[in-house]
Design a protein around this motif. Sequence first.
Motif, short mmCIF file in Angstrom:
data_model
loop_
_atom_site.label_atom_id
_atom_site.label_comp_id
_atom_site.label_asym_id
_atom_site.label_seq_id
_atom_site.Cartn_x
_atom_site.Cartn_y
_atom_site.Cartn_z
N GLY A 168 0.77 -1.12 -0.02
CA GLY A 168 -0.12 -0.14 0.01
C GLY A 168 0.88 1.16 0.04
N ARG A 169 0.28 2.41 -0.05
CA ARG A 169 0.91 3.75 -0.24
C ARG A 169 1.72 4.01 0.91
NH1 ARG A 169 -3.24 7.88 -3.29
NH2 ARG A 169 -3.48 6.63 -5.35
N GLY A 170 0.97 3.49 2.05
CA GLY A 170 1.86 4.05 3.55
C GLY A 170 2.97 3.20 3.42
N LEU A 171 3.21 1.98 3.27
CA LEU A 171 4.57 1.11 3.45
C LEU A 171 5.47 1.75 2.57
CD1 LEU A 171 6.26 -0.81 4.83
CD2 LEU A 171 5.20 -2.75 3.28
N GLY A 172 4.83 2.02 1.07
CA GLY A 172 5.58 2.51 0.07
C GLY A 172 6.36 4.02 0.55
N ARG A 173 5.54 4.63 1.01
CA ARG A 173 5.94 6.13 1.33
C ARG A 173 6.94 5.87 2.68
NH1 ARG A 173 0.02 9.16 1.57
NH2 ARG A 173 -0.09 9.35 -0.78
N LEU A 174 6.74 5.25 3.57
CA LEU A 174 7.64 4.61 4.56
C LEU A 174 9.15 4.34 3.93
CD1 LEU A 174 8.14 4.18 7.85
CD2 LEU A 174 7.34 1.97 7.34
N GLY A 175 9.02 3.48 3.17
CA GLY A 175 10.17 2.93 2.59
C GLY A 175 11.08 4.02 1.72
N LEU A 176 10.35 5.00 0.96
CA LEU A 176 10.90 6.09 0.60
C LEU A 176 11.72 7.11 1.20
CD1 LEU A 176 8.63 6.51 -2.70
CD2 LEU A 176 10.99 5.38 -2.75
N VAL A 177 11.08 7.33 2.39
CA VAL A 177 11.46 8.34 3.50
C VAL A 177 12.81 7.52 4.22
CG1 VAL A 177 11.11 9.29 5.79
CG2 VAL A 177 9.36 9.28 3.95
N ALA A 178 12.60 6.41 4.44
CA ALA A 178 13.88 5.79 5.18
C ALA A 178 14.74 5.78 4.03
CB ALA A 178 13.47 4.10 5.27
N ALA A 179 14.61 5.62 2.77
CA ALA A 179 15.69 5.37 1.70
C ALA A 179 16.25 6.90 1.62
CB ALA A 179 15.05 5.15 0.27
N ALA A 180 15.75 7.88 1.93
CA ALA A 180 16.03 9.19 1.63
C ALA A 180 17.15 9.57 2.87
CB ALA A 180 15.06 10.30 1.51
N LEU A 181 16.80 9.06 4.13
CA LEU A 181 17.42 9.28 5.07
C LEU A 181 18.72 8.63 5.12
CD1 LEU A 181 14.68 9.02 8.08
CD2 LEU A 181 16.09 11.00 7.42
N HIS A 182 18.78 7.30 4.52
CA HIS A 182 20.09 6.56 4.49
C HIS A 182 20.80 7.17 3.39
CE1 HIS A 182 19.28 3.08 7.18
NE2 HIS A 182 18.18 2.82 6.59
N ALA A 183 20.11 7.67 2.18
CA ALA A 183 21.24 8.27 1.27
C ALA A 183 21.76 9.51 1.81
CB ALA A 183 20.34 8.63 -0.04
N ALA A 184 21.08 10.44 2.45
CA ALA A 184 21.65 11.46 3.01
C ALA A 184 22.75 11.31 4.04
CB ALA A 184 20.79 12.37 3.80
N SER A 185 22.48 9.98 4.79
CA SER A 185 23.49 9.73 5.92
C SER A 185 24.78 9.17 5.21
CB SER A 185 22.84 8.65 6.68
OG SER A 185 23.84 8.23 7.61
N ALA A 186 24.80 8.29 4.20
CA ALA A 186 26.03 7.94 3.50
C ALA A 186 26.64 9.14 2.78
CB ALA A 186 25.29 7.00 2.37
N THR A 187 25.93 10.17 2.08
CA THR A 187 26.54 11.13 1.49
C THR A 187 27.17 12.03 2.44
OG1 THR A 187 24.55 11.35 -0.06
CG2 THR A 187 26.05 13.39 0.12
N LEU A 188 26.71 12.12 3.58
CA LEU A 188 27.34 13.10 4.67
C LEU A 188 28.16 12.38 5.55
CD1 LEU A 188 24.10 15.01 5.68
CD2 LEU A 188 25.98 15.79 4.19
N THR A 189 28.60 11.44 5.11
CA THR A 189 29.63 10.37 5.90
C THR A 189 30.93 11.18 6.46
OG1 THR A 189 29.04 8.21 4.85
CG2 THR A 189 31.16 8.48 5.68
#
Length: 232
Positions: A168-189
């Motif tokens: 569903g959309r809720g789980l999909g949005r949760l995954g995309l938010v988590a992905a954005a946070l992980h990508a930001a964390s990796a970039t800001l290593t």
Amino acid sequence: MLTLSKEGGARSALPFSVTGGLAGIGFAALILLSNAVLVPAGLPAPGAGHADALDFYGSPPAALPAVLALGPLTWVLSTVFAAAALAALWGGGPRGGTGWALVGFAGVLLQNGTFLAVTALRFALADGGVGTPGLWAFQDALFLLNGTFLALALTGFSLGGLRAGLIGRGLGRLGLVAAALHAASATLTPLIRDGDGPLGLLGLTGWLLWTGWLIGYGLALVRRPGDVGARS
């Protein structure tokens, strides 16, 4: 569990999507358990200094070897989960999700390989290697950069699952938010490793969302045993 068909061949007693969903839930449970044991024992957070690593790995808790020994099982479970998700999304539904599912599968395999290296480095740190600052810095950077592959897994399987109608959309949005946070964390290593500021919370928040997403996605696979490609 395998059973024999009337034709004499072996077949799974459970649809593969159910097996993979349970594997995803088991994977989430194991990584939560591992952190529930090690974090209270003083496991250094990403970006911690060498002094913190010395305190922990110089006299490691008795539970550390057992927790590290769970690594192979977690990689097996995550691979089975990823394979089941890819199988369920193969063909992608009316809007096509196969391409994104392949991105997600690649992300899981890459994060497994990266965390294999992190686990090996933790064994080395606990076996006297913590006296070498460069070894701790390597492990720390590798752990943070692994967020790149978590972001790929979350993005690929979230978009693929949404397009195929698996989640569903809720789980999909949760995954995309988590992905954005992980990508930001990796970039800001580099910035996270240079200080104890709030940037470290990006990866922590993304990791908590990742575990919740894993459980939700696992349940979605368990509830959809009839999806195309989900039986074996």
